[in-house]
Motif scaffolding. Sequence first.
Motif, PDB file in Angstrom:
ATOM      1  N   ILE A  12     -54.523 -21.560 -65.249  1.00 35.68           N
ATOM      2  CA  ILE A  12     -53.671 -22.085 -66.307  1.00 35.68           C
ATOM      3  C   ILE A  12     -54.497 -23.032 -67.169  1.00 35.68           C
ATOM      4  O   ILE A  12     -55.010 -24.033 -66.675  1.00 35.68           O
ATOM      5  N   PHE A  13     -54.634 -22.709 -68.444  1.00 31.43           N
ATOM      6  CA  PHE A  13     -55.381 -23.569 -69.368  1.00 31.43           C
ATOM      7  C   PHE A  13     -54.479 -24.679 -69.890  1.00 31.43           C
ATOM      8  O   PHE A  13     -53.353 -24.423 -70.326  1.00 31.43           O
ATOM      9  N   CYS A  14     -55.003 -25.900 -69.864  1.00 33.90           N
ATOM     10  CA  CYS A  14     -54.211 -27.051 -70.271  1.00 33.90           C
ATOM     11  C   CYS A  14     -55.119 -28.099 -70.908  1.00 33.90           C
ATOM     12  O   CYS A  14     -56.237 -28.326 -70.441  1.00 33.90           O
ATOM     13  N   LYS A  15     -54.632 -28.727 -71.977  1.00 35.08           N
ATOM     14  CA  LYS A  15     -55.356 -29.820 -72.620  1.00 35.08           C
ATOM     15  C   LYS A  15     -54.792 -31.161 -72.149  1.00 35.08           C
ATOM     16  O   LYS A  15     -53.610 -31.266 -71.808  1.00 35.08           O
ATOM     17  N   ALA A  16     -55.619 -32.176 -72.180  1.00 40.11           N
ATOM     18  CA  ALA A  16     -55.133 -33.523 -71.902  1.00 40.11           C
ATOM     19  C   ALA A  16     -54.087 -33.898 -72.947  1.00 40.11           C
ATOM     20  O   ALA A  16     -54.300 -33.682 -74.152  1.00 40.11           O
ATOM     21  N   PRO A  17     -52.943 -34.425 -72.532  1.00 40.62           N
ATOM     22  CA  PRO A  17     -51.856 -34.740 -73.462  1.00 40.62           C
ATOM     23  C   PRO A  17     -52.133 -36.012 -74.257  1.00 40.62           C
ATOM     24  O   PRO A  17     -51.586 -37.084 -73.970  1.00 40.62           O
ATOM     25  N   LYS A  67     -60.070 -35.725 -65.602  1.00 38.27           N
ATOM     26  CA  LYS A  67     -59.875 -37.147 -65.312  1.00 38.27           C
ATOM     27  C   LYS A  67     -58.539 -37.717 -65.781  1.00 38.27           C
ATOM     28  O   LYS A  67     -58.106 -38.746 -65.267  1.00 38.27           O
ATOM     29  N   HIS A  68     -57.885 -37.076 -66.757  1.00 36.43           N
ATOM     30  CA  HIS A  68     -56.657 -37.652 -67.313  1.00 36.43           C
ATOM     31  C   HIS A  68     -55.606 -37.841 -66.211  1.00 36.43           C
ATOM     32  O   HIS A  68     -55.472 -37.027 -65.296  1.00 36.43           O
ATOM     33  N   ALA A  69     -54.849 -38.920 -66.328  1.00 41.00           N
ATOM     34  CA  ALA A  69     -53.847 -39.246 -65.310  1.00 41.00           C
ATOM     35  C   ALA A  69     -52.814 -38.141 -65.141  1.00 41.00           C
ATOM     36  O   ALA A  69     -52.313 -37.911 -64.028  1.00 41.00           O
ATOM     37  N   PHE A  70     -52.489 -37.430 -66.213  1.00 45.19           N
ATOM     38  CA  PHE A  70     -51.510 -36.347 -66.103  1.00 45.19           C
ATOM     39  C   PHE A  70     -52.032 -35.230 -65.206  1.00 45.19           C
ATOM     40  O   PHE A  70     -51.298 -34.690 -64.385  1.00 45.19           O
ATOM     41  N   PHE A  71     -53.301 -34.886 -65.354  1.00 42.90           N
ATOM     42  CA  PHE A  71     -53.879 -33.853 -64.496  1.00 42.90           C
ATOM     43  C   PHE A  71     -53.870 -34.304 -63.038  1.00 42.90           C
ATOM     44  O   PHE A  71     -53.561 -33.511 -62.136  1.00 42.90           O
TER      45      PHE A  71
END
Length: 208
Positions: A12-17, A67-71
Amino acid sequence: MPCLFPDSVLAIFCKAPVAGQVKTRLQPALTAEQAVAAYLQLTRMTLERAFQQPLCEVQLYCAPDTKHAFFQQCAADYPLTLVTQRGEDLGERMLNAFEEALAHYRHAILIGCDCPSLTVSDLQQALAILRDGKDIVAAPAEDGGYVLIGMSAPQPVLFTCMTWGNDRVMAQTRRRAAGAGLVLHELAMQWDVDNVEDWRRYLSCQNC
């Protein structure tokens, strides 16, 4: 509970929000912060569907890194693995993801985070199609692109020197697959959230 497709993986491809970097085409109808909230809602929807049934292993391919907290929260909330996207453009990042995934799994399918019409049944069908021997599986989108692609061996011809983000991506994918002698199986037509009209469509579906 064992997976239905233990030799397969869903990427699943996802960008940092980050405000101003995701779902920018929802602006100015939505503020940058509202666009981020929309993206988070769509991503959570996607993850919920990915784990609705024990289909296969799931990897969240993160940009620019993990590294983003959402990930990190996603990794805490769901039994998934975080992986960093690698590559200069979308095609290179997708090809790299398939090369990485198929070094460890027999089959791989890749999706984004913004397709409300893509169901767990669609994911299961895609995995079954690959298991049955088709070279490529794809779910075309109403805008001329695709929202899912899967394969059992990396296929650089489908990703290199492609112009992304236009209404000819799926058509060009069909031509390239045929030219390479690959068997492409298409799932039902889908739609994703690119603009504010799509977002309103998604919200109306939520209220049905």
